[in-house]
Design an enzyme around this catalytic site. Sequence first.
Site, PDB file in Angstrom:
ATOM      1  N   CYS A  73      19.764 -15.567  39.179  1.00  0.00           N
ATOM      2  CA  CYS A  73      20.449 -15.651  40.347  1.00  0.00           C
ATOM      3  C   CYS A  73      20.701 -16.905  41.050  1.00  0.00           C
ATOM      4  O   CYS A  73      20.575 -17.314  42.424  1.00  0.00           O
ATOM      5  CB  CYS A  73      20.078 -14.428  41.617  1.00  0.00           C
ATOM      6  SG  CYS A  73      20.874 -13.497  41.714  1.00  0.00           S
ATOM      7  N   PHE A  74      19.272 -18.267  40.072  1.00  0.00           N
ATOM      8  CA  PHE A  74      19.127 -19.076  41.197  1.00  0.00           C
ATOM      9  C   PHE A  74      18.734 -19.435  42.203  1.00  0.00           C
ATOM     10  O   PHE A  74      19.560 -20.392  43.136  1.00  0.00           O
ATOM     11  CB  PHE A  74      20.437 -20.123  40.324  1.00  0.00           C
ATOM     12  CG  PHE A  74      21.616 -19.695  39.275  1.00  0.00           C
ATOM     13  CD1 PHE A  74      21.079 -19.862  38.514  1.00  0.00           C
ATOM     14  CD2 PHE A  74      22.554 -19.362  39.697  1.00  0.00           C
ATOM     15  CE1 PHE A  74      21.952 -19.394  36.829  1.00  0.00           C
ATOM     16  CE2 PHE A  74      24.092 -18.760  38.636  1.00  0.00           C
ATOM     17  CZ  PHE A  74      22.815 -18.417  37.242  1.00  0.00           C
ATOM     18  N   CYS A  75      18.145 -18.999  42.022  1.00  0.00           N
ATOM     19  CA  CYS A  75      17.271 -18.576  44.442  1.00  0.00           C
ATOM     20  C   CYS A  75      18.670 -18.394  45.332  1.00  0.00           C
ATOM     21  O   CYS A  75      18.638 -19.496  46.287  1.00  0.00           O
ATOM     22  CB  CYS A  75      16.805 -20.001  44.425  1.00  0.00           C
ATOM     23  SG  CYS A  75      14.980 -20.241  43.276  1.00  0.00           S
ATOM     24  N   ASN A  76      19.778 -17.761  45.012  1.00  0.00           N
ATOM     25  CA  ASN A  76      21.360 -18.096  45.400  1.00  0.00           C
ATOM     26  C   ASN A  76      21.508 -16.944  45.460  1.00  0.00           C
ATOM     27  O   ASN A  76      22.753 -16.249  45.282  1.00  0.00           O
ATOM     28  CB  ASN A  76      22.474 -19.274  45.589  1.00  0.00           C
ATOM     29  CG  ASN A  76      23.189 -19.277  46.361  1.00  0.00           C
ATOM     30  OD1 ASN A  76      23.892 -18.084  47.364  1.00  0.00           O
ATOM     31  ND2 ASN A  76      23.681 -20.241  46.457  1.00  0.00           N
ATOM     32  N   THR A 109      17.656 -20.204  48.687  1.00  0.00           N
ATOM     33  CA  THR A 109      16.540 -19.024  49.121  1.00  0.00           C
ATOM     34  C   THR A 109      16.394 -19.692  50.966  1.00  0.00           C
ATOM     35  O   THR A 109      15.966 -18.913  51.584  1.00  0.00           O
ATOM     36  CB  THR A 109      15.887 -18.394  48.492  1.00  0.00           C
ATOM     37  OG1 THR A 109      16.690 -17.565  47.312  1.00  0.00           O
ATOM     38  CG2 THR A 109      14.565 -17.196  48.403  1.00  0.00           C
TER      39      THR A 109
END
EC number: 2.8.1.9
Length: 789
Positions: free
Chosen positions: A420-423, A125
């Site tokens: 979403c694991f900052c992705n 992100t």
Amino acid sequence: MSKLDMDTPEFSANEQELIDKEFTRLERNQSTYLDHAGTTLYAESQVAHAAVQLHHDVISNPHTSRSTGDYVDQVRFKILEFFHTQAEDYQVIFTANASAALRLVAEHFDFGDKGNFHYCQENHTSVLGMRQMIQANGTYMLRREELSELREGHRVRRVMANGSSSTGNSLVVFSAQCNFSGYKMPLETIQLIQDDGLPHFGKLIAGQEDKETNGTAYNYYVCLDAASYAATNPLDLQKYKPDFVCLSFYKIFGYPTGVGALLVSRRGAELLSRPRQFYGGGTINYAYAHAMDYKLRNTSLHERFEDGTLPFLSIVELLEGFRSLERLIPTNSNTGISTMDRVSRHVFTLARYLENQLKQLKYANGQPLIQFYNHQGYEQRSRQGGIVAFNVRTESGGYVGFAEIACVASLHGILLRTGCFCNVGACQRYLQLDDQMMDVIYKRSGRICGDYNDLIDGQPTGAVRVSFGYMTRTSDVRKLVEMLEKSYLSSRSPERWRFIEKQASQLPKALQQRAQSLRPRLLELAIFPVKSCAALKAKKWPLTAQGLKYDREWMIVDRNGLALTQKRCTDLCLIQPSIDKDNLILMFNGDTNSSISLPLFLSDDDLQAAARCRSKICRQPIEGSDCGDQVAQWLDQNLGLDGLRLLRQSTQRSSSSHQLSLVNQAQFLLVNRSSVRSLQFEEPLDETVDRFRANLIIDTGAPFDELDYTSLSIGRIHFKVEGPCQRCDMICINQRTGERSPETLTTISRLQKGKMRFGIYITRLTDKEDNAELNEEYHLICGETLEVD
């Protein structure tokens, strides 16, 4: 036994023994840690060294003492050595983390006349955040394939018209390793981009599209996000030479946090030239208070960008991080394989082993339990790291929500990552979410990053991620596999309630008529005076503007002012409250069987003398009065904790237009015994009902029809339905014993098609909405009929 079970371990028995001794806290806490892509774990000797150093050494501000500055410079040299480069080729700028390093590049990279910004879809992100401050001609998103094509000979030959020079500087940002899937981008791509540009610009996201030069009129620079990659892989900057490298050291060592770095090549340094909008201490030669004149330092690159005082105490501890890693995993004297290469081999072997084991998990009908998210599987270590991303499927091919997996894992002592694991780009790519579905998820349904809204219209909005570090053992992997097998393949699947299986029209006429004549009734009232403690059961109870009188009016907080719940201390369920005319009585139904009494009513003088405390419930601030040292000591003694306090709410929170006590979401929680009965647990039904900690318990004769209610009445009290209750792992706690079991959560998820909904939140209609006089005392009475409006 599969072939992978017999793979030769990377670490010798002696090495493994030394490693295990550094992480004894895992066994003490009965924890299995599988989120090394979030942060790895620090060796216990690291923090011991930090304590000794802080105790014995006098380390001053580097602006005060040159010796501290020299110490910091030693760390810079060690960082360069770790990445196989030297100060002549790269400079180290300390930042707070990799995100701050990316921001620094975005703020100061000089795109020239018409340079473009290109980023890979499967990026963190923070790379998306760079778009907000860059000054590029155009912003483009590249698919992974558009970058990997560079390795297949599809190159751009930059020929300048009439021998002219480049008109702009284009920046390409990608991750060396995707933090979602673990895919490793071929690092050969770096030089190909620098030398030959991009064969495809990608999708234009913002700015102006270049239709004339096709990329031939640009100098290309590469910013490598190495935060995930460098944690478990060797990065050789002598072989691969990106212009900028972004790092976070806690991902490599676990400790200290708050320190990252931007490594800048000599070539890249020339482009960090955009004027600064801010300067801090240590970055200037001089500045005037009475005028705008100032001059930045230019003796070294890092002096221009490291504003203020560095976190020097944390930086000096990085040296011990390097030492610990190299001591525990030394370069193999026989093969010459380096420390980080050995770590890479270890985590990849574990990831491959996990994938192999999970592939074997299938339902009786042949449906695989696991859906994996990766590009090329686990055949090549050069293309895949120690990360396994997946979702769990149902027997019918649907999805189990990732929030449920997180709760079940927690109950088994397994710490992993979900979401979403900052992705978000990788999430959209792997979950095959088109732009329309993304709008449904984030704009219409109200999902936000980090929440547990895991399924929308049956489709997953995120995934489960397992990642490994050098201290991860094969037994940790087996524990995860066993958890998934036990929870989803071996446990008894609850049958549907007969009313759902057989439609109402199929019932005998006599039963149909009987069913139509029956009206559900309020069977039980439960009041929870102290938040997260046991229930007070009553046949009749008064109402206030906040709900049931005294419901969640008190709460226990820890020494940090945080609310103590059963998620952290299951013994709370053993504290049984009761209320007489003048007092709240707390009885501990544990080893001590002791009790304590508190007055319900305090004089104005007592209220003034009571300490005021602040806390939060569901992100809403609350203020309360401290109930004193005597009850605090009683709580410490019975719960086995230190620093506990009992607070009584003194101000009301507001949720919409309704006042709340210390409840989480709404004034009342209603549960249907028929829905509980459909779970078909082996324990007594009353014990299962208690797990859901509802205020109002009804029995409609049909499970889950309460989910269709919009409003209802009990006696002469009218309510509106706020929505279903999204359950967490607290329902896995037996309220009579404090014992945990994951069956409750997994069963609900199956019955609700992957959702964890059980019970409904209801709010009493206000006088404005229903012409009810809230000032008049009303009571709820067990046995009163329930009418659905």
